[in-house]
Design a protein around this motif. Structure first.
Motif, PDB file in Angstrom:
ATOM      1  N   UNK A 196       0.863  -1.182   0.000  1.00 31.97           N
ATOM      2  CA  UNK A 196       0.000   0.000   0.000  1.00 31.97           C
ATOM      3  C   UNK A 196       0.902   1.235   0.000  1.00 31.97           C
ATOM      4  N   UNK A 197       0.369   2.420  -0.288  1.00 39.28           N
ATOM      5  CA  UNK A 197       1.205   3.608  -0.425  1.00 39.28           C
ATOM      6  C   UNK A 197       2.032   3.949   0.811  1.00 39.28           C
ATOM      7  N   UNK A 198       1.450   3.793   1.991  1.00 41.93           N
ATOM      8  CA  UNK A 198       2.166   4.142   3.215  1.00 41.93           C
ATOM      9  C   UNK A 198       3.315   3.180   3.484  1.00 41.93           C
ATOM     10  N   UNK A 199       3.028   1.886   3.409  1.00 44.94           N
ATOM     11  CA  UNK A 199       4.086   0.891   3.626  1.00 44.94           C
ATOM     12  C   UNK A 199       5.188   1.061   2.596  1.00 44.94           C
ATOM     13  N   UNK A 200       4.807   1.280   1.352  1.00 42.07           N
ATOM     14  CA  UNK A 200       5.792   1.458   0.291  1.00 42.07           C
ATOM     15  C   UNK A 200       6.736   2.602   0.595  1.00 42.07           C
ATOM     16  N   UNK A 201       6.185   3.770   0.887  1.00 35.03           N
ATOM     17  CA  UNK A 201       7.025   4.957   1.063  1.00 35.03           C
ATOM     18  C   UNK A 201       7.926   4.859   2.284  1.00 35.03           C
ATOM     19  N   UNK A 202       7.433   4.230   3.353  1.00 36.54           N
ATOM     20  CA  UNK A 202       8.279   4.060   4.534  1.00 36.54           C
ATOM     21  C   UNK A 202       9.431   3.089   4.242  1.00 36.54           C
ATOM     22  N   UNK A 203       9.125   1.960   3.623  1.00 32.31           N
ATOM     23  CA  UNK A 203      10.157   0.970   3.336  1.00 32.31           C
ATOM     24  C   UNK A 203      11.178   1.508   2.334  1.00 32.31           C
ATOM     25  N   UNK A 204      10.713   2.211   1.312  1.00 27.41           N
ATOM     26  CA  UNK A 204      11.621   2.723   0.284  1.00 27.41           C
ATOM     27  C   UNK A 204      12.511   3.831   0.845  1.00 27.41           C
ATOM     28  N   UNK A 205      12.009   4.566   1.835  1.00 23.99           N
ATOM     29  CA  UNK A 205      12.855   5.595   2.460  1.00 23.99           C
ATOM     30  C   UNK A 205      14.087   4.952   3.084  1.00 23.99           C
ATOM     31  N   UNK A 206      13.923   3.702   3.552  1.00 22.10           N
ATOM     32  CA  UNK A 206      15.026   2.970   4.177  1.00 22.10           C
ATOM     33  C   UNK A 206      15.876   2.213   3.161  1.00 22.10           C
ATOM     34  N   UNK A 207      15.230   1.421   2.295  1.00 15.72           N
ATOM     35  CA  UNK A 207      15.986   0.525   1.418  1.00 15.72           C
ATOM     36  C   UNK A 207      16.630   1.222   0.225  1.00 15.72           C
ATOM     37  N   UNK A 208      16.106   2.373  -0.168  1.00 10.42           N
ATOM     38  CA  UNK A 208      16.612   3.036  -1.365  1.00 10.42           C
ATOM     39  C   UNK A 208      17.085   4.471  -1.114  1.00 10.42           C
ATOM     40  N   UNK A 209      16.183   5.311  -0.638  1.00  7.98           N
ATOM     41  CA  UNK A 209      16.508   6.732  -0.527  1.00  7.98           C
ATOM     42  C   UNK A 209      17.605   7.011   0.496  1.00  7.98           C
ATOM     43  N   UNK A 210      17.546   6.343   1.655  1.00  4.75           N
ATOM     44  CA  UNK A 210      18.590   6.521   2.660  1.00  4.75           C
ATOM     45  C   UNK A 210      19.936   6.039   2.126  1.00  4.75           C
ATOM     46  N   UNK A 211      19.925   4.941   1.378  1.00  4.55           N
ATOM     47  CA  UNK A 211      21.181   4.413   0.817  1.00  4.55           C
ATOM     48  C   UNK A 211      21.846   5.435  -0.093  1.00  4.55           C
ATOM     49  N   UNK A 212      21.064   6.170  -0.847  1.00  6.26           N
ATOM     50  CA  UNK A 212      21.632   7.185  -1.737  1.00  6.26           C
ATOM     51  C   UNK A 212      22.208   8.359  -0.942  1.00  6.26           C
TER      52      UNK A 212
END
Length: 288
Positions: free
Chosen positions: A171-187
């Motif tokens: 869902x949109x909320x779970x997606x954005x929270x998880x992606x903030x960790x797995x992708x955006x933070x990594x960058x």
């Protein structure tokens, strides 16, 4: 099927290449850059340019643009599609886009909208770096917008044709929270790490660890700025967690606390091993 792709950069271009290499679907492509259109045609990543005539025949329209442009594109193309057509975006965040899709579903109930996010990429951008193998062993995240089981199954089968390992419904909320960790933070970590003054003189002193840490620092600043600001609430929270963990390591070393430092390192090792174990179990279940 007839597949339309708007935005022929790394993701859109790779989708086109994968479709043409691995399936019999027809691909209509569109990119604002004329040179990209020529390249995509020459390497047969698309069969023809997407236009107002053939868009009416499109079964699935894939939009691989920056987040803000995705919304404008959906607004423009939804009225042009036939009943039963499916729109899938490839944006890095889902809350704003899927909220707009919910609104569009009310206006166009005969069009299917699905929030999508291919979990694949490279440290390069643009069509020239696209490849038909980009999605092999990757997952596709999907946020359904009032879709039928039949529609989701159809899209999943299409996604798997492109080489994806599997599809994850979220869902949109779970997606954005998880992606903030797995992708955006990594960058952000990679970009911060590479700014060390020693970077310019690292030759001969670095190996795999340095390469892994700095790979995604070679990003597209314009795109990632938009993605990060759109998801800043979750991303700032992840930065806070990282800072706290770094402060724990710093404190242990300042106090010459060998036991605490060893404990912190061992905790990280154990968490990494457990995460790999869980991933392997889920991967095994999907294959079965």
């Amino acid at each position: 099927m007839n597949i339309g792709i708007i935005g022929l950069g790394l993701i859109g271009g790779s989708i086109g290449r994968a479709i043409k290499k691995k399936t019999n679907h027809v691909v209509y492509g569109l990119d604002k850059d004329e040179k990209t259109m020529i390249k995509a045609t020459l390497v047969e990543a698309i069969d023809a340019p997407l236009d107002d005539a053939n868009v009416k025949d499109v079964d699935i329209l894939i939009i691989a643009l920056y987040p803000k442009a995705i919304i404008d594109c959906i607004k423009e193309y939804a009225p042009k599609l036939k009943d039963g057509a499916i729109i899938i975006d490839c944006g890095g965040n889902k809350r704003e886009i899927c909220k707009f899709m919910e609104q569009m579903h009310i206006t166009y109930p005969n069009i299917d909208f699905i929030g999508g996010h291919p979990m694949a990429g490279r440290e390069f951008s643009g069509f020239s770096h696209s490849t038909a193998s980009l999605f092999e062993k990757a997952t596709m995240l999907m946020v359904p917008i009032h879709n039928s089981i039949e529609t989701l199954y159809k899209v999943k089968e299409f996604i798997l044709e492109l080489g994806f390992e599997g599809v994850v419904i979220t869902n949109p909320t779970e997606h954005d929270e998880m992606i903030s960790f797995t992708s955006q933070l990594a960058h952000i970590v990679s970009s911060s790490y590479i700014k060390n003054p020693l970077t310019t003189t690292h030759y001969g002193f670095s190996a795999g660890s340095f390469k892994d840490m700095t790979r995604v620092a070679k990003l597209n600043p314009e795109m990632w700025t938009e993605i990060m600001l759109d998801n800043k609430d979750y991303l700032i929270a992840q930065i806070d967690v990282l800072i706290k963990n770094l402060e724990n390591f710093k404190k242990a070393m300042q106090e010459n606390d060998k036991e605490e430092l060893s404990k912190l390192l061992d905790e990280g090792r154990a968490i990494k091993e457990e995460a790999e174990k869980l991933r392997n179990e889920k991967t095994s279940q999907r294959i079965k």
